[in-house]
Design an enzyme around this catalytic site. Structure first.
Site, PDB file in Angstrom:
ATOM      1  N   SER A 173       0.868  -1.185   0.000  1.00  0.00           N
ATOM      2  CA  SER A 173       0.000   0.000   0.000  1.00  0.00           C
ATOM      3  C   SER A 173       0.899   1.226   0.000  1.00  0.00           C
ATOM      4  CB  SER A 173      -0.906  -0.001   1.235  1.00  0.00           C
ATOM      5  OG  SER A 173      -1.784  -1.091   1.205  1.00  0.00           O
ATOM      6  N   LYS A 190      -7.139   1.743  -2.645  1.00  0.00           N
ATOM      7  CA  LYS A 190      -6.704   1.335  -1.308  1.00  0.00           C
ATOM      8  C   LYS A 190      -6.721   2.513  -0.344  1.00  0.00           C
ATOM      9  CE  LYS A 190      -5.186  -1.050   2.100  1.00  0.00           C
ATOM     10  NZ  LYS A 190      -3.956  -1.852   2.163  1.00  0.00           N
ATOM     11  N   LYS A 208       0.618   5.358   8.112  1.00  0.00           N
ATOM     12  CA  LYS A 208       1.277   5.560   6.821  1.00  0.00           C
ATOM     13  C   LYS A 208       0.254   5.746   5.711  1.00  0.00           C
ATOM     14  CE  LYS A 208       2.202   2.078   4.496  1.00  0.00           C
ATOM     15  NZ  LYS A 208       1.551   1.258   3.441  1.00  0.00           N
TER      16      LYS A 208
END
Length: 294
Positions: free
Chosen positions: A96, A171, A239
């Site tokens: 990701s 995502k 993140k």
């Protein structure tokens, strides 16, 4: 059956690679950063000494590493994967990472003659173990079709959502929704408990109504029981939300609740919880409320 170089065999990557083995695919591992996983070797994986060798030996190269810089490193460092790429090979990045840099990576990989798919996943460790991941893919349709048997060995909900970068955009959207759902369940259970109700009973009741969700079902149970072993670590969700917030700034999009969820994850990190499962966001709400539901 395909020969697959699998780079990144951590909490998510290892069971994904094992499911590819179970489906009959040949797995190649690299020992460039230390000993390769013993269980995968026991399942028949072959080990080479460098990323370049891994790419040379494989038809498909899957990367499943923590963040954008690590993808750049394994692809483009000295003796990196790109050094072993050529026409007929396909890189599938299932990490990701940044959608913007994904497009740059795809362009550089295609200069070698190889194809590129970005295919981040959702479903956590449980989904990885059970081959039930949601897989969001960016790339061209013919490359997607060639990789579909691999995706089917690892996931259930598999969608080509657009060109390179679109998988990562999907995502990011997923991580926004998941974070805000975790926040909502956390707030609801802390409110219920502070008001004198049993949070376990409240959760059970809500699961029969319009408020039900996978987050309430799975993470709500973790919150009630206080079982916060990852799973999906808070630092990784931080993140992902950083990617969302940076993208929002460049696009001029307001994400006020995403920013608040990031603040709550930061509170957890300050409490020593970077490695907790992201369902432990409730600990930030509990800390601010001076009340634990357990």
């Amino acid at each position: 059956m395909s020969t697959i170089a699998f780079i990144g065999t951590g909490i998510m990557g290892k069971p994904m690679a094992q499911n590819l083995q179970k489906a009959g695919h040949n797995i190649i591992l690299s020992s460039h950063r230390g000993a390769a996983d013993a269980d995968l070797i026991g399942g028949g994986a072959h080990v080479v000494s460098s990323l370049k060798e891994a790419a040379e030996a494989a038809e498909f190269i899957i990367t499943m590493v923590p963040d954008t810089p690590q993808v750049a490193e394994v692809l483009f460092s000295d003796k990196g994967l790109a050094q072993g790429l050529s026409a007929g090979k396909t890189v599938i990045d299932m990490s990701s990472i940044s959608p913007i840099e994904t497009k740059e990576f795809a362009a550089k990989v295609k200069e070698t003659g190889a194809d590129y798919l970005d295919a981040p996943v959702s479903g956590g460790e449980v989904g990885a173990i059970n081959a039930a991941l949601t897989i969001m893919v960016g790339g061209d349709e013919s490359t997607f079709d060639s990789a579909l048997p691999l995706f089917e060995a690892m996931g259930k909900n598999i969608n080509l959502v657009g060109d390179n970068g679109a998988g990562q955009v999907c995502k990011v959207a997923n991580q926004i929704i998941v974070a805000l759902n975790i926040e909502a369940v956390s707030e609801a259970l802390v409110f219920a408990s502070k008001a004198g109700a049993d949070p376990a009973k409240i959760r059970n009741a809500l699961m029969g109504g319009f408020a039900n969700s996978k987050i309430l079902e799975v993470h709500g149970e973790r919150m009630v029981k206080g079982t916060f072993d990852p799973g999906f670590r808070i630092k990784l969700h931080q993140k992902d939300l950083n990617i969302a917030l940076q993208g929002a700034e460049s696009l001029g999009v307001a994400l006020p609740n995403t920013a608040k969820a990031q603040e709550l994850f930061s509170t957890c990190a300050e409490l020593g919880g970077e490695g907790w499962d992201h369902s432990a966001m409730i600990k930030a709400i509990e800390h601010l409320s001076k009340h634990s539901i357990r």
